[in-house]
Motif scaffolding. Structure first.
Motif, PDB file in Angstrom:
ATOM      1  N   LEU A  56       0.979  -1.174  -0.047  1.00 17.80           N
ATOM      2  CA  LEU A  56       0.012  -0.047   0.065  1.00 17.80           C
ATOM      3  C   LEU A  56       1.034   1.242   0.031  1.00 17.80           C
ATOM      4  N   ASP A  57       0.903   2.066  -1.257  1.00 19.73           N
ATOM      5  CA  ASP A  57       1.791   2.922  -1.204  1.00 19.73           C
ATOM      6  C   ASP A  57       3.268   2.604  -1.122  1.00 19.73           C
ATOM      7  N   GLY A  58       3.650   1.458  -1.279  1.00 20.74           N
ATOM      8  CA  GLY A  58       5.035   1.061  -1.212  1.00 20.74           C
ATOM      9  C   GLY A  58       5.170   0.295  -0.052  1.00 20.74           C
ATOM     10  N   GLN A  59       4.403   0.437   0.929  1.00 19.47           N
ATOM     11  CA  GLN A  59       4.545   0.005   2.391  1.00 19.47           C
ATOM     12  C   GLN A  59       3.859  -1.675   2.383  1.00 19.47           C
ATOM     13  N   ALA A  60       4.819  -2.598   2.696  1.00 20.92           N
ATOM     14  CA  ALA A  60       4.312  -3.891   2.904  1.00 20.92           C
ATOM     15  C   ALA A  60       3.110  -3.811   3.896  1.00 20.92           C
ATOM     16  N   CYS A  74      -8.397  -7.971  -0.397  1.00 19.17           N
ATOM     17  CA  CYS A  74      -6.807  -8.076  -0.521  1.00 19.17           C
ATOM     18  C   CYS A  74      -6.329  -9.451  -1.108  1.00 19.17           C
ATOM     19  N   ARG A  75      -5.358  -9.241  -2.255  1.00 16.68           N
ATOM     20  CA  ARG A  75      -4.561 -10.443  -2.547  1.00 16.68           C
ATOM     21  C   ARG A  75      -3.265 -10.510  -2.350  1.00 16.68           C
ATOM     22  N   ASP A  76      -2.392 -11.645  -2.446  1.00 14.19           N
ATOM     23  CA  ASP A  76      -1.056 -11.595  -2.334  1.00 14.19           C
ATOM     24  C   ASP A  76      -0.548 -11.059  -3.601  1.00 14.19           C
ATOM     25  N   GLY A  77       0.459 -10.049  -3.465  1.00 13.33           N
ATOM     26  CA  GLY A  77       1.325  -9.388  -4.345  1.00 13.33           C
ATOM     27  C   GLY A  77       0.617  -8.211  -5.117  1.00 13.33           C
ATOM     28  N   MET A  78      -0.546  -7.786  -4.752  1.00 16.75           N
ATOM     29  CA  MET A  78      -1.250  -6.634  -5.443  1.00 16.75           C
ATOM     30  C   MET A  78      -0.530  -5.456  -5.025  1.00 16.75           C
ATOM     31  N   ALA A  79      -0.240  -4.288  -5.873  1.00 15.74           N
ATOM     32  CA  ALA A  79       0.162  -3.086  -5.590  1.00 15.74           C
ATOM     33  C   ALA A  79      -0.895  -2.034  -5.425  1.00 15.74           C
ATOM     34  N   VAL A  80      -1.119  -1.385  -4.275  1.00 14.43           N
ATOM     35  CA  VAL A  80      -2.145  -0.632  -3.976  1.00 14.43           C
ATOM     36  C   VAL A  80      -1.576   1.078  -3.996  1.00 14.43           C
ATOM     37  N   ASP A  81      -2.291   1.718  -4.921  1.00 13.11           N
ATOM     38  CA  ASP A  81      -1.516   3.301  -4.664  1.00 13.11           C
ATOM     39  C   ASP A  81      -2.669   4.155  -4.572  1.00 13.11           C
ATOM     40  N   THR A  82      -2.575   5.113  -3.381  1.00 11.59           N
ATOM     41  CA  THR A  82      -3.878   5.757  -3.049  1.00 11.59           C
ATOM     42  C   THR A  82      -3.621   7.341  -3.839  1.00 11.59           C
ATOM     43  N   GLU A  83      -2.475   7.380  -4.544  1.00  8.11           N
ATOM     44  CA  GLU A  83      -2.373   8.765  -5.247  1.00  8.11           C
ATOM     45  C   GLU A  83      -2.864   9.775  -4.431  1.00  8.11           C
ATOM     46  N   THR A  84      -2.507  10.305  -3.366  1.00  5.50           N
ATOM     47  CA  THR A  84      -3.052  11.165  -2.608  1.00  5.50           C
ATOM     48  C   THR A  84      -2.598  12.469  -3.160  1.00  5.50           C
ATOM     49  N   ARG A  85      -2.042  12.755  -4.225  1.00  9.94           N
ATOM     50  CA  ARG A  85      -1.918  14.155  -4.837  1.00  9.94           C
ATOM     51  C   ARG A  85      -3.229  14.509  -5.190  1.00  9.94           C
ATOM     52  N   ALA A  86      -3.491  15.924  -4.916  1.00  8.61           N
ATOM     53  CA  ALA A  86      -4.885  16.323  -5.253  1.00  8.61           C
ATOM     54  C   ALA A  86      -5.019  16.113  -6.850  1.00  8.61           C
ATOM     55  N   GLY A  87      -6.152  16.014  -7.291  1.00  7.12           N
ATOM     56  CA  GLY A  87      -6.522  15.692  -8.681  1.00  7.12           C
ATOM     57  C   GLY A  87      -6.261  14.530  -9.374  1.00  7.12           C
ATOM     58  N   GLN A  88      -5.556  13.706  -8.475  1.00  9.56           N
ATOM     59  CA  GLN A  88      -5.032  12.130  -8.883  1.00  9.56           C
ATOM     60  C   GLN A  88      -5.979  11.283  -8.472  1.00  9.56           C
ATOM     61  N   ASN A  89      -6.226  10.140  -9.222  1.00 10.35           N
ATOM     62  CA  ASN A  89      -7.095   9.013  -8.764  1.00 10.35           C
ATOM     63  C   ASN A  89      -8.656   9.523  -8.644  1.00 10.35           C
ATOM     64  N   ARG A  90      -8.906  10.264  -9.372  1.00  9.00           N
ATOM     65  CA  ARG A  90     -10.197  10.900  -9.522  1.00  9.00           C
ATOM     66  C   ARG A  90     -11.324   9.788  -9.979  1.00  9.00           C
ATOM     67  N   ASP A 119      -3.143  -2.286  -8.642  1.00  7.89           N
ATOM     68  CA  ASP A 119      -2.285  -2.985  -9.938  1.00  7.89           C
ATOM     69  C   ASP A 119      -2.433  -1.911 -11.028  1.00  7.89           C
ATOM     70  N   GLY A 120      -2.661  -0.705 -10.633  1.00 12.10           N
ATOM     71  CA  GLY A 120      -2.732   0.329 -11.807  1.00 12.10           C
ATOM     72  C   GLY A 120      -3.962   0.682 -12.673  1.00 12.10           C
ATOM     73  N   ARG A 121      -5.048  -0.164 -11.926  1.00 10.13           N
ATOM     74  CA  ARG A 121      -6.309   0.069 -12.485  1.00 10.13           C
ATOM     75  C   ARG A 121      -7.273   0.531 -11.256  1.00 10.13           C
ATOM     76  N   ARG A 122      -8.192   1.397 -11.648  1.00 13.73           N
ATOM     77  CA  ARG A 122      -8.996   2.147 -10.645  1.00 13.73           C
ATOM     78  C   ARG A 122      -9.927   1.113  -9.979  1.00 13.73           C
ATOM     79  N   ARG A 123     -10.308   0.967  -8.711  1.00 12.69           N
ATOM     80  CA  ARG A 123     -10.994  -0.012  -8.091  1.00 12.69           C
ATOM     81  C   ARG A 123     -11.786   0.636  -6.868  1.00 12.69           C
ATOM     82  N   LEU A 124     -12.757   0.066  -6.430  1.00  5.74           N
ATOM     83  CA  LEU A 124     -13.568   0.644  -5.135  1.00  5.74           C
ATOM     84  C   LEU A 124     -12.970  -0.535  -4.046  1.00  5.74           C
ATOM     85  N   VAL A 125     -12.353   0.160  -3.038  1.00 10.45           N
ATOM     86  CA  VAL A 125     -11.624  -0.588  -2.112  1.00 10.45           C
ATOM     87  C   VAL A 125     -12.724  -1.552  -1.371  1.00 10.45           C
TER      88      VAL A 125
END
Ligand code: FES
Length: 89
Positions: free
Chosen positions: A11-15, A73-89, A62-68
């Motif tokens: 999650l944002d690079g943190q295991a 949660c799956r093994d090996g998935m990479a989750v990115d919150t993109e917490t910068r304003a205007g990202q991940n809209r 994994d680079g695709r927009r999802r509803l959390v």
């Protein structure tokens, strides 16, 4: 170490290691703050309804927009919150 009872992902690079069957919304709530994204106006947004209606819990899995709240949660998935304003809209 992964076991059948747990899954590991980032999650944002943190295991993170959570019990199998945990939703991403629950995993996000374990983190402080439990923010999923930042709105275009700069406000922190987090899961609200927990049932796929409000769309406030969108983030990238994994680079695709999802509803959390609708994603386990799956093994090996990479989750990115993109917490910068205007990202991940
Ligand atoms: S929390 Fe409302 S859609 Fe996910």
């Amino acid at each position: 170490m992964t076991s059948a009872a747990h899954v590991e992902f980032t999650l944002d690079g943190q295991a993170l290691r959570v019990p199998a069957g945990t939703t991403l919304a629950a995993a996000l709530a374990m983190r402080r703050p439990g923010v999923a994204r930042i709105s275009v106006s700069g406000e922190a947004r987090a899961p609200l309804c927990g049932m796929g209606i409000c769309q406030e819990c969108r983030l990238l899995v994994d680079g695709r927009r999802r509803l959390v709240c609708q994603t386990l949660c799956r093994d090996g998935m990479a989750v990115d919150t993109e917490t910068r304003a205007g990202q991940n809209r």
